[in-house]
Design an enzyme around this catalytic site. Structure first.
Site, short mmCIF file in Angstrom:
data_model
loop_
_atom_site.label_atom_id
_atom_site.label_comp_id
_atom_site.label_asym_id
_atom_site.label_seq_id
_atom_site.Cartn_x
_atom_site.Cartn_y
_atom_site.Cartn_z
N HIS A 167 8.88 40.59 49.74
CA HIS A 167 8.42 40.32 48.55
C HIS A 167 6.92 40.33 48.57
O HIS A 167 6.15 40.34 49.48
CB HIS A 167 9.10 39.00 48.30
CG HIS A 167 10.29 38.93 47.83
ND1 HIS A 167 11.41 38.69 48.58
CD2 HIS A 167 10.87 38.75 46.48
CE1 HIS A 167 12.55 38.77 47.86
NE2 HIS A 167 12.14 38.79 46.59
N LYS A 171 4.13 35.49 46.55
CA LYS A 171 5.57 34.65 46.64
C LYS A 171 5.22 33.41 47.26
O LYS A 171 4.72 33.33 48.50
CB LYS A 171 6.75 35.37 47.18
CG LYS A 171 8.02 34.77 46.98
CD LYS A 171 9.00 35.43 47.15
CE LYS A 171 10.45 34.80 47.24
NZ LYS A 171 10.84 34.05 45.71
P1 NAD Z 1 4.60 32.98 38.14
O1 NAD Z 1 3.70 32.08 39.06
O2 NAD Z 1 4.25 34.25 37.87
O3 NAD Z 1 5.19 31.97 36.89
C1 NAD Z 1 5.40 30.70 36.92
C2 NAD Z 1 4.77 30.15 35.73
O4 NAD Z 1 5.25 28.77 35.72
C3 NAD Z 1 3.32 30.22 35.48
O5 NAD Z 1 2.92 30.66 34.49
C4 NAD Z 1 2.89 28.63 35.61
O6 NAD Z 1 1.87 28.41 35.09
C5 NAD Z 1 4.18 28.00 34.95
N1 NAD Z 1 4.31 26.71 35.25
C6 NAD Z 1 4.05 25.93 36.39
N2 NAD Z 1 4.06 24.63 36.02
C7 NAD Z 1 4.57 24.57 34.86
C8 NAD Z 1 4.87 23.50 34.06
N3 NAD Z 1 4.70 22.07 34.39
N4 NAD Z 1 5.47 23.66 32.67
C9 NAD Z 1 5.36 24.75 32.28
N5 NAD Z 1 5.09 26.06 32.96
C10 NAD Z 1 4.77 25.78 34.18
O7 NAD Z 1 5.99 33.06 39.02
P2 NAD Z 1 7.15 34.43 38.97
O8 NAD Z 1 6.87 35.26 39.83
O9 NAD Z 1 7.35 34.21 37.38
O10 NAD Z 1 8.42 33.23 39.61
C11 NAD Z 1 8.79 32.16 39.29
C12 NAD Z 1 10.01 31.53 39.82
O11 NAD Z 1 11.04 32.22 39.69
C13 NAD Z 1 9.77 31.37 41.36
O12 NAD Z 1 10.29 30.67 42.09
C14 NAD Z 1 10.45 32.86 41.77
O13 NAD Z 1 10.88 32.77 43.13
C15 NAD Z 1 11.64 32.73 40.93
N6 NAD Z 1 12.27 34.08 40.56
C16 NAD Z 1 13.60 34.05 40.36
C17 NAD Z 1 14.41 35.28 40.26
C18 NAD Z 1 15.85 35.22 39.78
O14 NAD Z 1 16.35 36.12 39.46
N7 NAD Z 1 16.25 33.95 39.99
C19 NAD Z 1 13.48 36.47 39.93
C20 NAD Z 1 12.12 36.52 40.06
C21 NAD Z 1 11.44 35.31 40.31
#
Ligand code: NAD
Length: 279
Positions: A167, A171
């Site tokens: 990844h 991450k």
């Molecule tokens: P990212 O850091 O780009 O986005 C996360 C967002 O959440 C940020 O904008 C952050 O400011 C926001 N955030 C943090 N605290 C918050 C709060 N209290 N209230 C509202 N928003 C808040 O990360 P990402 O790459 O988008 O990944 C996010 C999560 O999704 C990770 O855990 C990642 O592993 C997971 N993910 C899952 C899948 C899936 O298919 N299940 C796919 C990709 C990523």
């Protein structure tokens, strides 16, 4: 008598005359949140209803689609929407999902990195609202997990199982939630408990490979959106099942599909495999 989630739903302004289900995007400005908002524009039954970002985020108040503004007002956001789609961080997911349960708003989360206690706390909200939590919302990855379970069932523990995941460098959690899900699929196929077989670290004088171990190795680098290889290594032959992701669009599409499926359902802890017809 307290109101049930369905009572709350029918009393809320969410029952809009256009018949569309209002969606709250949690982490609306994150990598996945942005992709979810794009995917929502392609789903005719759903429309963006609110977008939450962390308190103090520099783009609080920014204008999103359909006149929605980024906000940190959790109570107002869950009250305005029928279903939430959340890709954020575990602590935020749990707090906002609890508020959603109070408001009778269904909840889809793809956030990874939960502790077992946090994961169970999220799943328990299914007693009050419809919820689904998946480490990976890609239809293809969930199909891979199905194939891995069936391969493990047929090959048995004589074929050593190893998972390798790669990844992007930013991450936060390791190994990936998807790698753990694939490890779980191997354990399911073999009829064993993953906790007793999972092997995450190798360094130094490690000795011979424990029989029946399920190994997971993590790689990090660049902007890679996710690659998973599952190897069944036998004597003189091996099977490899691989998924490579080049965008985040398919994760977002699966989460949006799940939200459309969940909206209006009875309370329950649903599985993405059920939504994709893979059980
Ligand atoms: P990212 O850091 O780009 O986005 C996360 C967002 O959440 C940020 O904008 C952050 O400011 C926001 N955030 C943090 N605290 C918050 C709060 N209290 N209230 C509202 N928003 C808040 O990360 P990402 O790459 O988008 O990944 C996010 C999560 O999704 C990770 O855990 C990642 O592993 C997971 N993910 C899952 C899948 C899936 O298919 N299940 C796919 C990709 C990523």
């Amino acid at each position: 008598m307290s109101a049930s989630p369905s009572d709350l739903r029918s009393a809320s302004p969410r029952c809009a005359p256009d018949g569309l289900q209002r969606v709250l995007v949690v982490g609306a400005l994150g990598r996945m949140g942005r992709c979810v908002r794009v995917a929502l524009e392609r789903e005719p039954a759903l429309v963006l209803g609110a977008g939450l970002e962390e308190k103090g985020h520099p783009d609080q108040g920014a204008l999103l689609e359909h006149g929605v503004r980024v906000s940190d007002d959790v109570a107002a956001a869950v009250a305005a929407c029928d279903v939430a789609i959340d890709f954020s961080v575990p602590a935020a997911t749990l707090a906002i999902a609890r508020a959603a349960a109070d408001a009778g708003t269904a909840y889809v989360t793809g956030t990874t990195g939960f502790t077992p206690v946090e994961r169970d706390a999220f799943d328990a909200l299914g007693a009050r609202i419809p919820v689904v939590r998946a480490a990976n919302f890609s239809l293809a990855v969930n199909t891979l997990a199905w194939l891995v379970r069936e391969a493990a069932r047929r090959l048995g523990p004589d074929y050593d199982a190893e998972i390798v995941e790669l990844h992007h460098a930013a991450k936060r959690d390791a190994p990936s939630g998807t790698a753990l899900r694939l490890a779980e699929a191997i354990a399911e196929g073999r009829g064993v408990a993953l906790a007793e077989r999972l092997l995450l670290e190798r360094a130094g004088e490690i000795g011979a490979r424990p029989a029946g171990a399920i190994g997971v190795q993590t790689l990090r680098g660049g902007d890679n959106t996710g690659e998973h290889s599952v190897l069944f290594v036998g004597r003189g032959e091996r099977v490899e099942l691989v998924h490579r992701s080049a965008t985040r669009d398919h994760f977002a599409a699966g989460a949006v599909r799940s939200a459309a499926w969940l909206a209006g359902r009875a309370a329950g802890t649903y599985r993405v495999e059920q939504i994709f017809g893979l059980e």
